[in-house]
Design a protein around this motif. Structure first.
Motif, mmCIF file in Angstrom:
data_model
loop_
_atom_site.group_PDB
_atom_site.id
_atom_site.type_symbol
_atom_site.label_atom_id
_atom_site.label_comp_id
_atom_site.label_asym_id
_atom_site.label_seq_id
_atom_site.Cartn_x
_atom_site.Cartn_y
_atom_site.Cartn_z
ATOM 1 N N GLU A 115 39.878 -38.323 15.325
ATOM 2 C CA GLU A 115 38.466 -38.549 15.602
ATOM 3 C C GLU A 115 38.275 -39.644 16.646
ATOM 4 O O GLU A 115 38.861 -40.742 16.544
ATOM 5 C CB GLU A 115 37.749 -38.955 14.311
ATOM 6 C CG GLU A 115 36.250 -38.946 14.385
ATOM 7 C CD GLU A 115 35.639 -37.559 14.251
ATOM 8 O OE1 GLU A 115 34.448 -37.418 14.572
ATOM 9 O OE2 GLU A 115 36.348 -36.634 13.809
ATOM 10 N N PHE A 116 37.443 -39.366 17.673
ATOM 11 C CA PHE A 116 37.049 -40.372 18.655
ATOM 12 C C PHE A 116 35.864 -41.160 18.127
ATOM 13 O O PHE A 116 34.972 -40.604 17.455
ATOM 14 C CB PHE A 116 36.650 -39.714 19.979
ATOM 15 C CG PHE A 116 37.802 -39.454 20.912
ATOM 16 C CD1 PHE A 116 38.296 -40.465 21.724
ATOM 17 C CD2 PHE A 116 38.378 -38.202 20.976
ATOM 18 C CE1 PHE A 116 39.348 -40.226 22.588
ATOM 19 C CE2 PHE A 116 39.437 -37.949 21.834
ATOM 20 C CZ PHE A 116 39.926 -38.971 22.645
ATOM 21 N N SER A 117 35.821 -42.449 18.452
ATOM 22 C CA SER A 117 34.661 -43.264 18.089
ATOM 23 C C SER A 117 33.460 -42.846 18.936
ATOM 24 O O SER A 117 33.599 -42.207 19.977
ATOM 25 C CB SER A 117 34.966 -44.749 18.299
ATOM 26 O OG SER A 117 35.255 -45.015 19.672
ATOM 27 N N LYS A 118 32.271 -43.217 18.495
ATOM 28 C CA LYS A 118 31.050 -42.805 19.181
ATOM 29 C C LYS A 118 30.949 -43.393 20.579
ATOM 30 O O LYS A 118 30.356 -42.780 21.468
ATOM 31 C CB LYS A 118 29.814 -43.222 18.366
ATOM 32 C CG LYS A 118 29.785 -42.702 16.937
ATOM 33 C CD LYS A 118 29.797 -41.190 16.876
ATOM 34 C CE LYS A 118 29.714 -40.689 15.437
ATOM 35 N NZ LYS A 118 29.839 -39.226 15.341
ATOM 36 N N ASP A 119 31.526 -44.581 20.798
ATOM 37 C CA ASP A 119 31.490 -45.179 22.128
ATOM 38 C C ASP A 119 32.655 -44.727 23.007
ATOM 39 O O ASP A 119 32.780 -45.154 24.155
ATOM 40 C CB ASP A 119 31.462 -46.711 22.037
ATOM 41 C CG ASP A 119 32.694 -47.290 21.335
ATOM 42 O OD1 ASP A 119 33.642 -46.524 21.043
ATOM 43 O OD2 ASP A 119 32.697 -48.509 21.071
ATOM 44 N N SER A 190 31.072 -44.395 12.546
ATOM 45 C CA SER A 190 29.637 -44.643 12.652
ATOM 46 C C SER A 190 29.325 -45.090 14.074
ATOM 47 O O SER A 190 30.220 -45.367 14.873
ATOM 48 C CB SER A 190 29.197 -45.724 11.661
ATOM 49 O OG SER A 190 29.538 -47.020 12.151
ATOM 50 N N LYS A 191 28.051 -45.199 14.384
ATOM 51 C CA LYS A 191 27.634 -45.603 15.731
ATOM 52 C C LYS A 191 27.987 -47.064 16.015
ATOM 53 O O LYS A 191 28.031 -47.475 17.179
ATOM 54 C CB LYS A 191 26.127 -45.393 15.897
ATOM 55 C CG LYS A 191 25.279 -46.196 14.922
ATOM 56 C CD LYS A 191 23.800 -45.942 15.129
ATOM 57 C CE LYS A 191 22.957 -46.772 14.164
ATOM 58 N NZ LYS A 191 21.509 -46.586 14.391
ATOM 59 N N ASN A 192 28.250 -47.867 14.979
ATOM 60 C CA ASN A 192 28.597 -49.283 15.140
ATOM 61 C C ASN A 192 30.070 -49.565 14.861
ATOM 62 O O ASN A 192 30.438 -50.676 14.498
ATOM 63 C CB ASN A 192 27.720 -50.148 14.232
ATOM 64 C CG ASN A 192 26.267 -50.122 14.657
ATOM 65 O OD1 ASN A 192 25.953 -50.219 15.841
ATOM 66 N ND2 ASN A 192 25.364 -49.968 13.698
#
Length: 517
Positions: A115-119, A190-192
């Motif tokens: 999984e890639f992070s949101k940023d 998560s987004k953070n």
């Protein structure tokens, strides 16, 4: 002249020596992905002088029902280890994937979640060895120089020149999260930059990229095959368990805020992009839709074929919801569903109608998950036949009514997971003086005076009097790019594809967007 002609040979004037064929020509002998060499060649080749050998040939990509290839000119950029063994990085001697596989068959540590992070700055992987690994994208010139210095061969006179390399990630994991007592089967960012991991030890653990230790543990009565953070609120996450219960957890309260009972074991969960609805997929192929508030039941549909052995429905392995176009928060909402009948289906959320069916891969037994690319143009999936499949969603590219498909052999064993890196990953990599992206989109150049030129030619850590400058302080400022340059930094033709296989190897493939140059 006669003496030189005996050495050089009788060649026509102006003819160039040939050392192999151009790998970009159609019908060439490109290697399969599992036999691809790591991308590296001598720095003497930077001048593109024809008497030097060119980089390794591109990987063979096959297309079906497609007028023109979009995912072409692929090369193997990097190989990481998702298991106990050490990562294979440059500048080690280039070996084929078959040779690498022979060294890893002694111990198999399947990677089940990727999984890639949101940023776009981090990649998380986990699986059989119970450890969650997080790699950081190389995102600055200083990080790339540190990587090159760490990998440069030691030796004095006569040492071989350091190779030109095009890695995407730091070879050493940025974080190693340990604590699970059994196989880790799913991850969610998560987004953070909080990270959730679920395991066969019947727990879900919470981590953050800034910390080494586990922040919280959420215990369940049975295995938790699927989890997902709320897309708008980091305080909540959804968990589907084999005890037939769908739970919405409140992280601050460390308790279940709402739960719902389903008629079958839950194998996949997802939120809609606005977080107002959630979906649960079951072992028998049913999709159940709920309102997030109170987990109020809405409706359900059966994911199955109209006829044949699979008409009873198969286990749902993944669910993903996306707005089309992705940048429109109130666009047409579509649901991507993967299942164990070797099919990926696209549904319209509004009326739950089937819009498209993607086939060609093999997914009969494992937890293979198909996903959207972040721009909504592609669907990518691994396969039990060692390949990575990439379908185009644009119907205008289809032939004979079939979904356009591009496929390449990406691993030497089952390809459990395949991801297209998000646009933010390509943007971060382009800021690091990446050799491929800098050649594709050369950075801006500013003319300066002679004094400024001498000043800027010093190493970034050395002042005028020769003293070292403390780390973090530099004497030069990078030229700001024009809006057109910044826009080109998304590199739409420079895709990054990350795959994970059953043996525990994680491979990073890159699309050479600078091949014309």
């Amino acid at each position: 002249v006669s003496f030189l002609s005996r050495i050089i040979g009788n060649k026509k004037r102006g003819a160039l020596p040939t050392h192999g064929q151009d790998a970009s020509d159609p019908g060439d002998g490109r290697p399969e992905g599992m036999d691809a060499h790591l991308f590296s060649h001598s720095t003497d080749n930077v001048g593109f002088s024809p008497q030097y050998p060119q980089p390794p040939q591109y990987i063979k990509v096959r297309s079906k029902f497609k007028r023109e290839k979009e995912i072409d000119h692929l090369f193997l950029s990097q190989q990481l280890r998702g298991g106990h063994q050490k990562a294979t990085t440059f500048p080690l001697v280039s070996r084929t994937a078959t040779e690498i596989a022979s060294h890893t068959q002694a111990r198999e540590d399947p990677v089940w979640a990727l999984e890639f992070s949101k940023d776009g700055k981090y990649l998380a992987a986990a699986g059989h060895d119970k450890t969650v690994r997080v790699w950081a994208v190389i995102s600055s010139p200083e990080e790339r120089r540190d990587f090159e210095d760490a990998g440069s061969p030691q030796g004095g006179q006569g040492a071989s020149p350091s190779p030109l390399r095009a890695p995407v990630f730091h070879p050493t994991p940025f974080r190693l999260y340990e604590g699970h007592e059994s196989t880790v089967i799913d991850l969610s960012w998560s987004k953070n930059n909080f990270l959730l991991s679920s395991s066969f030890d019947k727990t879900v653990r919470l981590w953050h990229i800034s910390r080494n230790e586990c922040l919280c543990t959420f215990k369940h009565a049975e295995y938790v095959p699927s989890i997902q953070f709320h897309p708008r609120d980091d305080r909540f996450f959804l968990a589907g368990s084999l005890d037939l219960k769908l739970r919405l957890w409140s992280i601050p309260d460390k308790s279940v805020a709402f739960w719902a009972q389903l008629p079958e074991m839950i194998t996949a969960v997802a939120f809609t992009p606005d977080g107002k609805s959630c979906i649960a997929g079951t072992l028998g192929g049913q999709l159940h839709f709920y309102e997030t508030d109170n987990l109020k039941y809405s409706t359900h549909i059966h994911v199955r074929s109209n006829r044949g052995k699979k008409s009873r429905g198969s286990k749902i392995t993944n669910i993903q919801a996306m707005n089309f176009p992705p940048d429109k928060p109130y666009g047409n909402l579509k649901i991507l569903v993967s299942s164990n009948d070797s099919r990926v289906r696209l549904y319209n959320m509004r009326d739950k109608s089937l819009q498209a069916k993607f086939k060609g891969h093999v997914n009969n037994e494992t937890q293979i998950r198909a996903t959207f690319s972040d721009d909504g143009r592609y669907v990518v999936s691994g396969s039990e036949d060692k390949k990575t499949h990439i379908w185009s969603i644009d119907p205008g590219d289809a032939e004979k009514g079939e979904q356009p498909l591009e496929v390449f052999e990406s691993n030497s064993s089952m390809t459990i997971a395949s991801l297209l890196a998000p646009t933010k990953t390509r943007q971060a990599l382009s800021a690091s003086e990446d050799p491929i992206y800098d050649l594709c989109n050369p950075p801006p150049v500013t003319l300066v005076s002679r004094t400024e030129s001498i000043h800027s030619s010093r190493p970034p850590t050395e002042s005028e009097n020769g003293q070292e400058i403390p780390s973090g302080e530099t004497t030069t400022n990078r030229t700001a790019g024009s809006p057109a340059y910044v826009a080109r930094n998304v590199h739409p033709g420079g895709h990054i594809i990350v795959t994970a296989e059953y043996s525990g190897s994680i491979r990073v493939y890159r699309q050479d967007c600078a091949y014309m140059k």
